[in-house]
Design an enzyme around this catalytic site. Sequence first.
Site, PDB file in Angstrom:
ATOM      1  N   LYS A  94       2.358  -6.140   9.226  1.00 46.92           N
ATOM      2  CA  LYS A  94       1.923  -4.598   8.462  1.00 46.92           C
ATOM      3  C   LYS A  94       3.335  -4.142   8.902  1.00 46.92           C
ATOM      4  O   LYS A  94       3.654  -3.500  10.186  1.00 46.92           O
ATOM      5  CB  LYS A  94       0.210  -3.898   8.910  1.00 46.92           C
ATOM      6  CG  LYS A  94       0.736  -2.808   7.699  1.00 46.92           C
ATOM      7  CD  LYS A  94      -0.835  -2.391   8.137  1.00 46.92           C
ATOM      8  CE  LYS A  94      -1.297  -1.273   7.455  1.00 46.92           C
ATOM      9  NZ  LYS A  94      -2.989  -0.549   7.607  1.00 46.92           N
ATOM     10  N   GLY A 101       0.698  -0.877   0.081  1.00 42.74           N
ATOM     11  CA  GLY A 101      -0.062   0.050   0.293  1.00 42.74           C
ATOM     12  C   GLY A 101       0.252   1.063   0.093  1.00 42.74           C
ATOM     13  O   GLY A 101       2.100   1.410  -0.141  1.00 42.74           O
ATOM     14  N   GLY A 102       0.489   2.538   0.082  1.00 44.24           N
ATOM     15  CA  GLY A 102       0.766   4.054   0.038  1.00 44.24           C
ATOM     16  C   GLY A 102       1.317   3.970   0.767  1.00 44.24           C
ATOM     17  O   GLY A 102       2.595   4.743   1.341  1.00 44.24           O
ATOM     18  N   MET A 103       0.825   2.982   2.372  1.00 42.95           N
ATOM     19  CA  MET A 103       1.585   3.353   3.305  1.00 42.95           C
ATOM     20  C   MET A 103       2.553   2.244   4.526  1.00 42.95           C
ATOM     21  O   MET A 103       3.507   2.653   4.996  1.00 42.95           O
ATOM     22  CB  MET A 103       0.596   3.853   4.967  1.00 42.95           C
ATOM     23  CG  MET A 103       1.518   4.345   5.880  1.00 42.95           C
ATOM     24  SD  MET A 103      -0.155   5.114   6.880  1.00 42.95           S
ATOM     25  CE  MET A 103       0.228   4.488   8.790  1.00 42.95           C
ATOM     26  N   ALA A 104       2.738   0.873   3.778  1.00 43.88           N
ATOM     27  CA  ALA A 104       2.769  -0.198   4.734  1.00 43.88           C
ATOM     28  C   ALA A 104       2.828  -1.056   3.286  1.00 43.88           C
ATOM     29  O   ALA A 104       1.927  -0.408   2.689  1.00 43.88           O
ATOM     30  CB  ALA A 104       2.423  -0.422   5.623  1.00 43.88           C
ATOM     31  N   THR A 105       3.667  -2.195   3.522  1.00 42.75           N
ATOM     32  CA  THR A 105       3.526  -3.744   3.095  1.00 42.75           C
ATOM     33  C   THR A 105       3.417  -4.448   4.147  1.00 42.75           C
ATOM     34  O   THR A 105       3.268  -4.480   5.271  1.00 42.75           O
ATOM     35  CB  THR A 105       5.211  -3.958   2.647  1.00 42.75           C
ATOM     36  OG1 THR A 105       5.085  -2.744   1.295  1.00 42.75           O
ATOM     37  CG2 THR A 105       5.386  -5.401   2.397  1.00 42.75           C
ATOM     38  N   ASP A 115     -12.298   5.316   6.536  1.00 41.91           N
ATOM     39  CA  ASP A 115     -11.725   4.777   5.182  1.00 41.91           C
ATOM     40  C   ASP A 115     -12.590   3.619   5.088  1.00 41.91           C
ATOM     41  O   ASP A 115     -11.703   2.246   4.612  1.00 41.91           O
ATOM     42  CB  ASP A 115     -10.440   4.848   5.840  1.00 41.91           C
ATOM     43  CG  ASP A 115      -9.501   4.760   4.130  1.00 41.91           C
ATOM     44  OD1 ASP A 115      -8.822   3.633   3.576  1.00 41.91           O
ATOM     45  OD2 ASP A 115     -10.008   5.037   2.956  1.00 41.91           O
TER      46      ASP A 115
END
Length: 639
Positions: free
Chosen positions: A47, A27-31, A141
């Site tokens: 995460k 994702g944009g913030m984490a894997t 979200d």
Amino acid sequence: MDTTLQDPLIGHVLDGRYRVDARIAVGGMATVYRALDMRLDRVCALKVMHAALADDQVFVARFIREARSAARLAHHNVVGVFDQGTDGGHVYLAMEYVDGCTLRDVLRERGALQPRAALDVLEPMLAALGAAHRAGLVHRDMKPENVLIGDDGRVKVADFGLVGAVDGQTSTNTESLLGTVSYLAPEQIEHGVSDTRTDLYACGVVLYEMLTGSKPHSGGTPAQVLYQRLQADVAAPSGRVPGLAPALDALVARAAARDPERRPADAVALLSEVRSVRAGLTDAQLDVVPPEARNRTQAGAENLTTVLPRPVDDDRDPSPVERTARFPSPPLDPPEETDGSRHRAARRRGPRRPLLVVLGAVLAVLLGTGVWYINSGQFIRTPSVLSLTEGDARAKLRDAGLEVRVERDHSLTVDRGRVMESDPSPGERIRRNGAVTVVVSRGPEVVKVPDLSGTPLDDARRELKGLGLEPGLVIRRFDEEVAQGAVVSTEPAAGTESRTGSAVRLTVSKGREIEVPDVSGQDVASARETLREAGLDVRIAPERVFSEEEKGTIAVQSPEPGAVRGGGETVTLTVSKGPDLVAVPDVESMSADEARSTLEGAGFEVRIRRIFLGDTVFNQNPDPGEQAPRGSEITLWVR
């Protein structure tokens, strides 16, 4: 080659406890990785925040907030958080591992769902959100990517990283536009306000998408989608799905109403309405097949999005918030038997048993062959092309035997010409000859700063927001030509190209510079005329005061004479009640000190004149008993 093998965390043990086995999603913030908790010998999802963000305390705080918020929600429709920690430069959350797929996977594979299946997903979503809302939390979200469906059919809500307190507020500028554009409620876009009803709006959009196979608002850019969201209601899904029950249209309209006051109070209330609607639908209405539905009948490992569960034994009668929805397979009722049929069946079973054994063996061989075929190289993992240039991404995907489709969109964070996302995502399974859609960044969307000269401040702010720009710092100064409260200039200047989301500083007029005239001692009418001729407004204070000024004239003005003000500003005038007269006490024959104390106690100033070296008052002016203004001077003669 499987690109996940190139990930340096694969095979690494975080914090001496979590062995990272495979990458699940990026994702944009984490894997997110599949990992083994070696201490408890259980599989979990790990995460891990991107290294570039690990030094940013805002993002780290958001990670920790996710852990704490999700840990508060001990609910079987919420993905549980087990642990949170750091290992060197890696900040991680250890979470429950859900072996299955996301609702986005289901929609991508199946296009649209029948109403029965859509409600089977919606109900546990609302059960999870209901638990959060009753705990005082808002998800903020909700989207198909955050709805997980396990292999047993259990639905769980994930990613409480944006969670906030009920009635919390979040700005929607470029620094904190956190929710996904397609599911943001109008009040989040326009005012930055989030409460339980913003989650319900997102659920209404998700329900529309499940029923129709598409989102209710579309556009070439996020700004166009946001504009539609503010201007148009979510359309009735029956417009795309003929035969859909009107009650489902009404359910979508209520959950996704533009006015938050028209939505239910929270997810528990909406869940109750969903169940009432469902109870009133017939089987035919629940099993309507949407035109966008794609039939997925093949069995095997490639059917990644199956949501048909194995039966789960559960004799409990769960509460509305705790209920777990599943996708049940319809029960098969055996045909009614008669004595004759049982006798004939008994005669058939004997001689056909060897045949059934042979058929079973053949089916087992075919099934094994099918599984071998599926896992013998017909599928690969989608290579990661994120952040690559378009040319490099094309080459990498074609080398893997995949077709490439290119779309373009604006991005504030990804450089122009580089890949910002792919579908399927990196690491997802795809047929060898399949097609991967990559979205290439056009860089930040650029707009021209409008000419706002002479525009009232509130109108100027609305115009900037409508273009995707943020009203910034307001500076006020005098201006001889621009009316008070209107914009004089902007920084950047009008016509300058600026990225969407960037701030525009506004210089606003305080009006014409005016030196406040002195109107003390004037009567009210004259003072009012003098100030209005100077371009100032006048306010008369309701209270009057004693002063040396004549009764009925101006005693005090605010601001004071000589102060600089802008045209149209207000000067407050206080009218005099005249001097405050007090009877002068008789202090003759008193000592000088006693007389001074008596007069000062009555509110007078005292002046003493001595003759020789005496200390007794023999005369005073004004005379005893006369009226004199409070604060005036009394003269004493002492001998």
